[in-house]
Design a protein around this motif. Structure first.
Motif, PDB file in Angstrom:
ATOM      1  N   ASP A  73       0.810  -1.225   0.000  1.00  0.00           N
ATOM      2  CA  ASP A  73       0.000   0.000   0.000  1.00  0.00           C
ATOM      3  C   ASP A  73       0.838   1.268   0.000  1.00  0.00           C
ATOM      4  OD1 ASP A  73      -2.211  -1.683   0.191  1.00  0.00           O
ATOM      5  OD2 ASP A  73      -2.226  -1.602   2.376  1.00  0.00           O
ATOM      6  N   GLU A  75       3.084   2.610  -2.160  1.00  0.00           N
ATOM      7  CA  GLU A  75       3.161   3.429  -3.371  1.00  0.00           C
ATOM      8  C   GLU A  75       1.913   4.286  -3.543  1.00  0.00           C
ATOM      9  OE1 GLU A  75       3.661   2.945  -8.217  1.00  0.00           O
ATOM     10  OE2 GLU A  75       4.486   1.406  -6.877  1.00  0.00           O
ATOM     11  N   LEU A  78       1.912   7.043  -0.999  1.00  0.00           N
ATOM     12  CA  LEU A  78       2.868   8.088  -1.363  1.00  0.00           C
ATOM     13  C   LEU A  78       2.287   9.016  -2.434  1.00  0.00           C
ATOM     14  CD1 LEU A  78       6.468   6.579  -1.593  1.00  0.00           C
ATOM     15  CD2 LEU A  78       5.796   8.676  -0.420  1.00  0.00           C
ATOM     16  N   ARG A  79       1.671   8.423  -3.444  1.00  0.00           N
ATOM     17  CA  ARG A  79       1.100   9.246  -4.516  1.00  0.00           C
ATOM     18  C   ARG A  79       0.002  10.158  -3.977  1.00  0.00           C
ATOM     19  NH1 ARG A  79       3.160   7.890  -9.254  1.00  0.00           N
ATOM     20  NH2 ARG A  79       4.012   5.786  -9.555  1.00  0.00           N
ATOM     21  N   PRO A 100      12.549  -1.286  -1.635  1.00  0.00           N
ATOM     22  CA  PRO A 100      11.358  -0.915  -2.399  1.00  0.00           C
ATOM     23  C   PRO A 100      10.777   0.443  -1.996  1.00  0.00           C
ATOM     24  CG  PRO A 100      11.216  -3.196  -1.680  1.00  0.00           C
ATOM     25  CD  PRO A 100      12.380  -2.594  -0.962  1.00  0.00           C
ATOM     26  N   VAL A 101      10.812   0.767  -0.714  1.00  0.00           N
ATOM     27  CA  VAL A 101      10.269   2.054  -0.267  1.00  0.00           C
ATOM     28  C   VAL A 101      11.181   3.194  -0.712  1.00  0.00           C
ATOM     29  CG1 VAL A 101       9.476   3.398   1.703  1.00  0.00           C
ATOM     30  CG2 VAL A 101       9.188   0.914   1.697  1.00  0.00           C
ATOM     31  N   ASP A 103      13.112   3.273  -3.314  1.00  0.00           N
ATOM     32  CA  ASP A 103      12.912   3.470  -4.756  1.00  0.00           C
ATOM     33  C   ASP A 103      11.609   4.213  -5.030  1.00  0.00           C
ATOM     34  OD1 ASP A 103      15.277   2.139  -5.227  1.00  0.00           O
ATOM     35  OD2 ASP A 103      14.318   0.230  -5.775  1.00  0.00           O
ATOM     36  N   ALA A 104      10.550   3.873  -4.288  1.00  0.00           N
ATOM     37  CA  ALA A 104       9.257   4.523  -4.498  1.00  0.00           C
ATOM     38  C   ALA A 104       9.320   6.004  -4.138  1.00  0.00           C
ATOM     39  CB  ALA A 104       8.178   3.824  -3.674  1.00  0.00           C
ATOM     40  N   ILE A 108       8.474   8.968  -6.708  1.00  0.00           N
ATOM     41  CA  ILE A 108       7.208   9.689  -6.531  1.00  0.00           C
ATOM     42  C   ILE A 108       7.386  11.030  -5.823  1.00  0.00           C
ATOM     43  CG2 ILE A 108       4.933   9.563  -5.415  1.00  0.00           C
ATOM     44  CD1 ILE A 108       5.145   6.484  -5.750  1.00  0.00           C
TER      45      ILE A 108
END
Length: 322
Positions: A73, A75, A78-79, A100-101, A103-104, A108
């Motif tokens: 959840d 990504e 974050l958006r 992964p976080v 990179d996101a 974003i």
């Protein structure tokens, strides 16, 4: 307790986010929570906490924003929240995997002062009802310090983590993910396999199951979807599984040849006793990212971030044999 942050927004109010909401109320910070689940938000509000109606409302004026939702959840969260983040806010998270976080956030919300975090304090129970204000006491708390991590933001978050009674461990995202593959991902996979293998033994085996089975399979009680988020997309777990499988195959081959598991039992016993009996010495640390990452990689953590007229002094603990 004086907080290094004035207003903190916690987005996601399950076990970790909820416990953080509880713990932060003991500091001087103004704390507000938000959860996409209306029933959770209502329960938190009924417990006397400030709960915002939207993520935008929650982060308004915040100088620390905590992403405390499950990794799948992050990504979307974050958006949703990125357009509303105050320019000076520090952003952190509490998830198991850090790459992964990271990179996101870079994709974003580029330019955001992001410090990836991972409190290693979970239990099998989940949700707001399991939240505990003392959950983080003496718990390791990985804090990611990359080359582009703002050092002052990292120091402020480390100071807060110390105030919560936890142990900030400086690390890179890659090193953290590789480490948790062996001490979180692998134990969960092994626990699931043990639970299934025990069940396959039939009713007699389960009726005789005692401490060894209970201890070894305990974390198999964890919600499966959470386990998947801790294990999936972490290549280091494949290497850890290869290591464990090789040890199991050697033990199997020994038994098949009328040999013994004594070698494996002795090595495992010694490894566990060594871990339990580690000794640590206090050390003063420079506020320098290379020294801090080396301190974390060597098994050390931060105990205090002290701000003086001459700058920042940091205290920590390191293994005696490091």
């Amino acid at each position: 307790m004086t907080s290094s942050f004035r207003r903190v927004a916690v987005l996601g109010l399950g076990l970790i986010g909820g416990s953080l909401l509880h713990a932060l109320r003991l500091t001087s910070a103004e704390v507000v929570g938000y959860d996409v689940d209306p029933s959770t938000a209502a329960a938190v509000s009924a417990s006397g906490f400030s709960v915002a109606a939207s993520d935008a409302e929650a982060v308004a004026g915040a100088d620390l924003v905590v992403l405390a939702m499950p990794l799948p959840d992050v990504e979307a969260a974050l958006r949703s929240v990125a357009p509303h983040l105050p320019a000076t806010a520090v952003l952190t998270d509490v998830g198991t995997l850090k790459r992964p976080v990271l990179d996101a956030v870079r994709a974003i919300a580029p330019g955001t002062a992001f410090v990836g975090g991972h409190p290693l304090a979970g239990v099998e129970d989940t949700g707001w009802a399991a939240a505990d204000p003392l959950l983080f006491r003496d718990a390791p708390w990985a804090l990611v310090l990359e080359d582009d991590t703002p050092l002052d933001a990292w120091l402020r978050l480390a100071e807060l983590v110390c105030d919560l009674g936890a142990r900030p461990v400086p690390t890179s995202a890659a090193e953290q993910d590789a480490a948790v593959a062996r001490v979180i991902g692998l134990p969960h996979v092994l626990a699931e396999a043990l639970a299934l293998t025990g069940l396959a033994g039939g009713p007699l085996g389960l009726s005789l199951a005692a401490g060894s089975y209970r201890s070894g399979s305990r974390v198999a009680r964890t919600r499966p979807a959470l386990v998947a988020t801790w294990c999936d997309d972490n290549p280091a777990l494949v290497t850890a599984l290869d290591d464990a499988i090789a040890r199991l195959v050697r033990a199997r081959d020994e038994l098949a040849a009328d040999g013994s598991v004594l070698e494996l039992a002795t090595a495992g016993h010694d490894a566990r006793i060594h871990w339990e009996q580690r000794r640590f010495d206090p050390v003063e640390l420079p506020a320098d990212r290379e020294h801090l990452r080396a301190h974390g990689a060597g098994g050390g953590w931060v105990t205090a971030v002290l701000r003086t007229e001459g700058g920042v002094r940091m205290l920590g603990m390191r293994p005696v044999d490091a």
